[in-house]
Design a protein around this motif. Structure first.
Motif, PDB file in Angstrom:
ATOM      1  N   ARG A   1       0.841  -1.177   0.000  1.00 51.63           N
ATOM      2  CA  ARG A   1       0.000   0.000   0.000  1.00 51.63           C
ATOM      3  C   ARG A   1       0.886   1.240   0.000  1.00 51.63           C
ATOM      4  O   ARG A   1       1.896   1.301   0.712  1.00 51.63           O
ATOM      5  N   ALA A   2       0.503   2.230  -0.758  1.00 47.32           N
ATOM      6  CA  ALA A   2       1.171   3.539  -0.759  1.00 47.32           C
ATOM      7  C   ALA A   2       2.678   3.414  -0.937  1.00 47.32           C
ATOM      8  O   ALA A   2       3.458   4.114  -0.280  1.00 47.32           O
ATOM      9  N   GLY A   3       3.099   2.497  -1.801  1.00 49.82           N
ATOM     10  CA  GLY A   3       4.509   2.432  -2.164  1.00 49.82           C
ATOM     11  C   GLY A   3       5.393   1.584  -1.285  1.00 49.82           C
ATOM     12  O   GLY A   3       6.614   1.597  -1.449  1.00 49.82           O
ATOM     13  N   SER A   4       4.822   0.833  -0.319  1.00 47.80           N
ATOM     14  CA  SER A   4       5.672   0.006   0.532  1.00 47.80           C
ATOM     15  C   SER A   4       4.923  -1.233   0.995  1.00 47.80           C
ATOM     16  O   SER A   4       3.686  -1.249   1.045  1.00 47.80           O
ATOM     17  N   TRP A   5       5.713  -2.261   1.353  1.00 46.36           N
ATOM     18  CA  TRP A   5       5.144  -3.503   1.856  1.00 46.36           C
ATOM     19  C   TRP A   5       4.972  -3.439   3.377  1.00 46.36           C
ATOM     20  O   TRP A   5       5.823  -2.915   4.079  1.00 46.36           O
ATOM     21  N   ALA A   6       3.867  -3.981   3.852  1.00 41.86           N
ATOM     22  CA  ALA A   6       3.632  -4.056   5.290  1.00 41.86           C
ATOM     23  C   ALA A   6       4.489  -5.156   5.901  1.00 41.86           C
ATOM     24  O   ALA A   6       4.981  -6.050   5.203  1.00 41.86           O
ATOM     25  N   GLU A   7       4.675  -5.083   7.198  1.00 35.07           N
ATOM     26  CA  GLU A   7       5.379  -6.134   7.918  1.00 35.07           C
ATOM     27  C   GLU A   7       4.649  -7.462   7.696  1.00 35.07           C
ATOM     28  O   GLU A   7       3.431  -7.541   7.803  1.00 35.07           O
ATOM     29  N   PRO A   8       5.369  -8.533   7.358  1.00 35.30           N
ATOM     30  CA  PRO A   8       4.713  -9.811   7.083  1.00 35.30           C
ATOM     31  C   PRO A   8       3.875 -10.322   8.261  1.00 35.30           C
ATOM     32  O   PRO A   8       4.238 -10.134   9.420  1.00 35.30           O
ATOM     33  N   THR A   9       2.768 -10.969   7.937  1.00 37.64           N
ATOM     34  CA  THR A   9       1.898 -11.602   8.917  1.00 37.64           C
ATOM     35  C   THR A   9       1.992 -13.114   8.753  1.00 37.64           C
ATOM     36  O   THR A   9       1.880 -13.626   7.634  1.00 37.64           O
ATOM     37  N   LYS A  10       2.194 -13.825   9.848  1.00 36.16           N
ATOM     38  CA  LYS A  10       2.241 -15.285   9.815  1.00 36.16           C
ATOM     39  C   LYS A  10       0.827 -15.822   9.996  1.00 36.16           C
ATOM     40  O   LYS A  10       0.164 -15.529  10.988  1.00 36.16           O
ATOM     41  N   LEU A  11       0.358 -16.623   9.034  1.00 31.24           N
ATOM     42  CA  LEU A  11      -1.008 -17.129   9.088  1.00 31.24           C
ATOM     43  C   LEU A  11      -1.130 -18.467   9.792  1.00 31.24           C
ATOM     44  O   LEU A  11      -2.232 -18.849  10.206  1.00 31.24           O
ATOM     45  N   THR A  12      -0.042 -19.216   9.895  1.00 34.43           N
ATOM     46  CA  THR A  12      -0.103 -20.547  10.503  1.00 34.43           C
ATOM     47  C   THR A  12       0.745 -20.599  11.762  1.00 34.43           C
ATOM     48  O   THR A  12       1.791 -19.952  11.853  1.00 34.43           O
ATOM     49  N   ASN A  13       0.286 -21.390  12.724  1.00 34.65           N
ATOM     50  CA  ASN A  13       1.030 -21.596  13.966  1.00 34.65           C
ATOM     51  C   ASN A  13       0.777 -23.026  14.416  1.00 34.65           C
ATOM     52  O   ASN A  13       0.123 -23.282  15.425  1.00 34.65           O
ATOM     53  N   ASP A  14       1.278 -23.981  13.635  1.00 35.87           N
ATOM     54  CA  ASP A  14       1.029 -25.394  13.909  1.00 35.87           C
ATOM     55  C   ASP A  14       2.263 -26.200  13.510  1.00 35.87           C
ATOM     56  O   ASP A  14       3.291 -25.641  13.125  1.00 35.87           O
ATOM     57  N   THR A  15       2.152 -27.507  13.597  1.00 33.36           N
ATOM     58  CA  THR A  15       3.281 -28.384  13.285  1.00 33.36           C
ATOM     59  C   THR A  15       3.187 -28.969  11.883  1.00 33.36           C
ATOM     60  O   THR A  15       3.979 -29.832  11.519  1.00 33.36           O
ATOM     61  N   SER A  16       2.232 -28.492  11.084  1.00 35.00           N
ATOM     62  CA  SER A  16       2.075 -28.987   9.721  1.00 35.00           C
ATOM     63  C   SER A  16       3.138 -28.388   8.810  1.00 35.00           C
ATOM     64  O   SER A  16       3.711 -27.329   9.099  1.00 35.00           O
TER      65      SER A  16
END
Length: 266
Positions: free
Chosen positions: A62-77
């Motif tokens: 957005r607006a010329g820059s990438w946001a801090e990454p978000t982790k979607l998974t929190n498992d052992t898969s």
């Protein structure tokens, strides 16, 4: 949102699927000050090791820059093959393969803004489910296609999100005696879901296409002049139909499984 499908290879030779807005200029991390004919936003999703397992991460441009990454998974898969889309209300939808021992399932999550929901398993009675591709049609209905197996050859299956739930997994094509793999879902210019995939014909894989006709899928047809995805991954090193390319953000350390979607909001 006006979208156009583009495919290209990352630097290590693995296919990444990119959807660029059909108006505006693709934005590079190294040249984000480049002017565009219209505002453009991007969503990127990828699989990367968190030190213990392969996890799914996402970021927004957005607006010329990438946001801090978000982790979607929190498992052992082992989480692989991510895909992402955005509906007309700016709600994000993501899907990926989750491998846990002998279990191969599809996980799905959605977000309004940056508030991602807890991932849920896509309902399926199949023995294995891998390589999902997700897209949202103009009525804001998310669709998923994937490779499924129920003890024989691989086939292509689909489901859509209706009445606050995913429909039953159904085979997209008629039964056959050959493997069907690597589906890729788009929404065509008429607003209908359209799927391409690799089907083993004779002595090699060929690319087939089927389009949703309102109540059922049309008969698969071979894509004229198209190589299979496997052939493309081995031979191509550049974007197939775009004059501009998107530079992969530097915070992505593993570029083997990336899916990026760029679009111009309406």
């Amino acid at each position: 949102m006006n979208k156009k499908i583009v495919q290209f290879l990352t630097g290590v030779g693995v296919l990444a699927n990119v959807v660029l807005g059909s108006v505006g200029t693709a934005i590079s991390e190294e040249s984000s000050s480049q002017s565009t004919t219209s505002p453009q936003q991007m969503e990127i999703i990828w699989s990367e090791s968190d030190g213990e397992n392969h996890a799914i991460y996402t970021s927004s441009y957005r607006a010329g820059s990438w946001a801090e990454p978000t982790k979607l998974t929190n498992d052992t898969s082992t989480n692989l093959h991510p895909s992402i889309d955005v509906d007309q209300k700016q709600q994000k939808w993501a899907a990926w393969t989750a491998i846990d021992g002998k279990n191969f399932t599809i996980k799905v999550s959605s977000a309004v803004g940056d508030q991602w929901q807890e991932p849920k398993e896509l309902p399926s009675s199949l023995q294995t489910n891998i390589k999902p591709s997700i897209a949202v049609d103009p009525s804001n209905t998310p669709w998923i296609v994937w490779t499924g197996n129920n003890g024989g050859n691989d086939d292509i299956y689909f489901a859509r999100y209706l009445d606050n739930g995913w429909t039953e997994a159904k085979r997209l094509h008629e039964p056959n005696a050959v493997p069907d793999i690597l589906p890729f879902l788009t929404i065509n210019r008429s607003g209908n879901p359209e799927v391409t995939w690799d089907s083993f014909q004779g002595q090699q894989y060929v690319r087939l296409k089927s389009t949703w006709k309102g109540t059922s899928w049309g008969d698969p047809v071979q894509v004229a002049g198209a190589e299979s995805t496997q052939q493309t991954e081995q031979t191509s090193t550049q974007a197939t139909s775009a004059e501009q390319q998107v530079t992969i953000p530097k915070f992505i350390k593993d570029t083997r499984q990336i899916y990026l979607r760029a679009y111009t909001p309406t």
